[in-house]
Design a protein around this motif. Structure first.
Motif, PDB file in Angstrom:
ATOM      1  N   THR A 211      -6.602  -1.712  -6.060  1.00  0.00           N
ATOM      2  CA  THR A 211      -7.458  -0.859  -5.268  1.00  0.00           C
ATOM      3  C   THR A 211      -7.653   0.176  -5.711  1.00  0.00           C
ATOM      4  O   THR A 211      -8.437   1.262  -5.387  1.00  0.00           O
ATOM      5  CB  THR A 211      -6.697  -0.749  -3.881  1.00  0.00           C
ATOM      6  OG1 THR A 211      -5.383   0.038  -4.180  1.00  0.00           O
ATOM      7  CG2 THR A 211      -6.322  -1.949  -3.208  1.00  0.00           C
TER       8      THR A 211
ATOM      9  N   ASN B  90      -0.947   0.800  -8.523  1.00  0.00           N
ATOM     10  CA  ASN B  90      -1.029  -0.212  -7.516  1.00  0.00           C
ATOM     11  C   ASN B  90       0.785  -0.889  -7.743  1.00  0.00           C
ATOM     12  O   ASN B  90       1.104  -0.882  -8.869  1.00  0.00           O
ATOM     13  CB  ASN B  90      -1.963  -1.397  -7.881  1.00  0.00           C
ATOM     14  CG  ASN B  90      -3.391  -0.764  -8.318  1.00  0.00           C
ATOM     15  OD1 ASN B  90      -4.016  -0.727  -7.156  1.00  0.00           O
ATOM     16  ND2 ASN B  90      -3.672  -0.534  -9.560  1.00  0.00           N
TER      17      ASN B  90
ATOM     18  N   ASP C 262       0.879  -1.261   0.119  1.00  0.00           N
ATOM     19  CA  ASP C 262      -0.216  -0.035   0.060  1.00  0.00           C
ATOM     20  C   ASP C 262       0.801   1.289  -0.059  1.00  0.00           C
ATOM     21  O   ASP C 262       0.610   2.145  -0.811  1.00  0.00           O
ATOM     22  CB  ASP C 262      -1.063  -0.155   1.210  1.00  0.00           C
ATOM     23  CG  ASP C 262      -0.397  -0.317   2.433  1.00  0.00           C
ATOM     24  OD1 ASP C 262       0.742  -0.851   2.407  1.00  0.00           O
ATOM     25  OD2 ASP C 262      -1.093  -0.636   3.527  1.00  0.00           O
TER      26      ASP C 262
END
Length: 447
Positions: A429, A433, A236
């Motif tokens: 997401t 990414n 992330d």
């Protein structure tokens, strides 16, 4: 009024008014959101927004206008506004309308099942996330937000040159934000998941548990000594960092000397273990789409392959200037926005290394899980970044403790050449990414 009928009347009136080429871009978005707090419904919101933009050519110049209403009463306004806009245009470059691609990929971007999910199902899911989060760990002091949203949107681009592109999209998203507290220390944790096809695919209890884990794992964090450390950007955080620099791949930025990649097509710009792709044709990713904001068919584009820069992202204007076909990356920030360039589903191709093995292979280093201050702390032209971050200290191949009050500094172009390992944990997401990435060394400022 039906948008197709509106289009026909608008084009007919435009021809009568001396408009030679015309195009409409229609967008409509509808969403239902349920947010709960302390076991009760905190908000139940239904939103509907959208409108239509019009491009018309008058005496060789393209004018623009837009309206939130789709009604025959605004037709004259759109034509007059576009004509007035065209008369004051000073740019020598005139936008050209696209007649359409020879074919378009067939994608499933809309689900009737999502459109028919009962409101009670949204309420139950939001309540479930809140309940699971509160019960998962005694250190959870409160749930800041537990919400579920179902949305659908529709896009139409049509012009007098024969272009007629239509698509509908749907999605369901569950998200939760929690606060953890231990003595005087307080942290937050967020998580979300989604489905583009089936509401029952979303594991709402799992979303809650992951948000709790994010929060409690950061409790009792402290700073570390300033030094150069091997750094693992968790997937992330890696996605967040890469997203801040997507403009470096834009042909428009290259043309304006806003990208250090200018003049480097065909050259090695990253390590041989790095391949960066933009592919909006992958099923069930948030940015899946069959055409761009100009009506060009989308396709899989390898931007960087094994470290070598193969192409930039183009819309119709930059492609014509470069003497090539558009890569299908025309973007538009809503129906009122101007045509630009942006990726659809940009990602770093995953490797084979698990995050656990990355950590195990790090003697002393840092795993970064959250980056802050990206707007002020990144420079897309130079590639420099200096960002506050939250992470974990790694010693002897194991996570030792959480770390905060630190800053990570470096240069993206150097980072692309110093990635030692590429993780296998790619998660789609958004529009950008990345799997987890292990960097040889970055400067960490702490105590």
């Amino acid at each position: 009024m039906d948008v197709t009928q509106f289009q026909q009347q608008l084009f007919a009136k435009g021809i009568e008014s001396g408009c030679s080429n015309m195009e409409i871009y229609y967008e409509q978005v509808r969403s239902t959101t349920v947010r709960v707090s302390k076991g009760e419904i905190d908000a139940y919101t239904i939103k509907e927004s959208g409108g239509l933009s019009f491009r018309g050519e008058f005496a060789g110049k393209m004018g623009y206008a837009y309206s939130e209403q789709i009604d025959e009463r605004v037709i004259d306004y759109l034509i007059d506004e576009a004509r007035n806009n065209a008369e004051v245009m000073e740019s020598e470059e005139n936008d050209e309308l696209f007649a359409g691609s020879a074919s378009y990929p067939e994608l499933t971007t809309y689900s009737e099942r999502l459109n028919h999910v009962a409101p009670q199902a949204l309420i139950d899911a939001a309540l479930e996330m809140e309940s699971v989060a509160v019960e998962a760990d005694s250190r959870i002091a409160m749930v800041r937000s537990s919400s579920v949203t179902i949305s659908e949107s529709e896009v139409l681009i049509a012009n007098t040159r024969g272009l007629d592109c239509r698509a509908k999209y749907s999605s369901a998203v569950g998200s939760i934000s929690v606060v953890a507290r231990d003595a005087a220390d307080t942290t937050t944790g967020e998580w979300f998941d989604f489905s583009l096809q089936d509401f029952d695919e979303i594991n709402f209890a799992d979303i809650a548990r992951k948000s709790v884990q994010e929060a409690v794992s950061k409790l009792n964090a402290d700073t570390i000594a300033s030094d150069n450390y091997p750094v693992i950007f968790r997937n992330d955080a890696a996605s967040t960092l890469l997203n801040a620099y997507t403009t470096i791949f834009s042909a428009e930025a290259v043309d304006k000397d806003f990208s250090r990649l200018k003049g480097k097509l065909g050259e090695q710009v990253a390590g041989s273990n790095i391949t960066i792709v933009d592919d909006p044709l992958i099923p069930h990713v948030p940015a899946q789409c069959a055409f761009d904001a100009e009506g060009h068919a989308t396709r899989r584009n390898e931007i960087i392959k094994e470290g070598k820069l193969l192409t930039f992202l183009h819309n119709g204007k930059t492609a014509k200037k470069s003497g090539i076909d558009s890569t299908g990356h025309a973007s538009k920030g809503g129906y009122r926005g101007k045509i630009g360039i942006a990726p659809h589903n940009l990602y770093v191709e995953p490797g084979t290394v698990t995050l656990e093995k990355m950590i195990a292979g790090t003697g002393r280093g840092l795993m970064i899980v959250q980056l802050q201050g990206l707007h002020a702390g990144t420079n897309a032209v130079s590639g420099e970044f200096s960002l506050s971050c939250i992470g974990f200290l790694i010693e002897a191949g194991k996570v030792k403790r959480p770390v905060n009050q630190i800053t990570v500094s470096g240069n993206l172009f150097n980072v692309l050449n110093e990635i030692e390992e590429v993780g296998n944990d790619l998660r789609f997401t958004g529009k950008c990414n990345s799997p987890s990435l292990k960097i040889k060394s970055l400067t960490i400022s702490g105590a």
